[in-house]
Design an enzyme around this catalytic site. Structure first.
Site, PDB file in Angstrom:
ATOM      1  N   CYS A  78       4.996   3.764  10.121  1.00 26.99           N
ATOM      2  CA  CYS A  78       4.463   4.301  11.379  1.00 26.99           C
ATOM      3  C   CYS A  78       5.457   4.098  12.533  1.00 26.99           C
ATOM      4  CB  CYS A  78       3.087   3.715  11.646  1.00 26.99           C
ATOM      5  SG  CYS A  78       2.113   4.778  12.724  1.00 26.99           S
ATOM      6  N   HIS A 171      -0.337   3.455   7.258  1.00 25.72           N
ATOM      7  CA  HIS A 171      -0.333   1.981   7.217  1.00 25.72           C
ATOM      8  C   HIS A 171      -0.763   1.420   5.857  1.00 25.72           C
ATOM      9  CE1 HIS A 171       0.194   0.791  11.513  1.00 25.72           C
ATOM     10  NE2 HIS A 171      -0.159   2.041  11.711  1.00 25.72           N
ATOM     11  N   GLU A 173      -0.302  -1.387   4.629  1.00 28.42           N
ATOM     12  CA  GLU A 173      -0.633  -2.825   4.693  1.00 28.42           C
ATOM     13  C   GLU A 173      -2.088  -3.044   5.101  1.00 28.42           C
ATOM     14  OE1 GLU A 173       0.796  -1.090   6.926  1.00 28.42           O
ATOM     15  OE2 GLU A 173       0.256  -1.796   8.931  1.00 28.42           O
TER      16      GLU A 173
HETATM   17  N1  GLN Z   1       2.188   6.081  18.189  1.00 24.22           N
HETATM   18  C1  GLN Z   1       2.870   4.851  17.942  1.00 24.22           C
HETATM   19  C2  GLN Z   1       4.292   4.888  18.448  1.00 24.22           C
HETATM   20  O1  GLN Z   1       4.738   5.797  19.001  1.00 24.22           O
HETATM   21  C3  GLN Z   1       2.883   4.485  16.476  1.00 24.22           C
HETATM   22  C4  GLN Z   1       1.510   4.090  16.019  1.00 24.22           C
HETATM   23  C5  GLN Z   1       1.488   3.158  14.860  1.00 24.22           C
HETATM   24  O2  GLN Z   1       2.499   2.515  14.517  1.00 24.22           O
HETATM   25  N2  GLN Z   1       0.346   3.024  14.268  1.00 24.22           N
HETATM   26  O3  GLN Z   1       4.991   3.923  18.261  1.00 24.22           O
END
Ligand code: GLN
Length: 191
Positions: A78, A171, A173
């Site tokens: 992410c 995610h 995890e």
């Molecule tokens: N939108 C977040 C960002 O720009 C990422 C979100 C996440 O890691 N769950 O870093």
């Protein structure tokens, strides 16, 4: 084998718990010196702008790039996927990334926090689908030639690998399912 989890901000504890359940030595990396003993590094989800600023403040950019050049595998989840990407669309002005993996990610592509969702994802390497938890997730809009797509959701790539680099926009995890962690340890780092 020792795997580091960048522990500046975000969901690093859950990665450590999942790796330990696989009998992997996982360390919370808070200072660049700790990278020396790590064969792999997980950059967790959280907020990429915050992690980027803290990486700058603690001097992580050069040591991570150097350890990667020396063979350390890296997996960004992410926000971590944003941080490993060469190109980021909708970054905040001057938002820095490591620029290691030949992918273009679109930050917050699926919308705001309230648009977070879960979806089953089909991976070639796994028989059963993997439940993807998407939280203000980016998607991978383009992949370069040396990049393998591991999973897609609709029209968009959500997991990819380029040699010893891996990016997932969801995610793993948070699911209690260790298959992607095992894949990172055994194939991406150990392969
Ligand atoms: N939108 C977040 C960002 O720009 C990422 C979100 C996440 O890691 N769950 O870093």
């Amino acid at each position: 084998m020792q795997i580091g989890v960048l522990a500046l901000q975000g969901a690093f504890r859950e990665h450590i718990v999942t790796l330990e359940a696989l009998d992997v030595r996982a360390v919370a990396v808070r200072l660049p010196e700790q990278l020396e003993g790590c064969e792999g590094l997980v950059i967790p989800g959280g907020e990429s702008t915050a992690i980027a600023k803290l990486m700058d403040a603690y001097g992580f950019y050069e040591p991570i790039a150097r350890r990667h050049a020396e063979g350390m595998g890296i997996w960004g989840t992410c926000a971590g996927a944003i941080l490993v990407a060469k190109n980021v669309i909708d970054a905040v002005p001057d938002q820095r990334s490591l620029g290691l993996m030949d992918i273009t990610v679109r930050r917050n592509a699926y919308g705001r926090q309230v648009d977070s969702f879960e979806a089953p994802l089909q991976f070639d390497s796994f028989f059963e689908p993997f439940q993807g938890v998407f939280i203000r997730a980016p998607w991978i809009e383009e992949v370069g030639q040396g990049v393998d797509v591991l999973a897609s959701h609709g029209e968009h790539v959500v997991a990819a690998r380029q040699g010893d680099l891996m990016a997932t926009v969801f995610h793993p995890e948070l699911t209690g399912d260790p298959r992607i962690h095992r894949y990172f340890v055994e194939s991406v780092v150990g392969g």
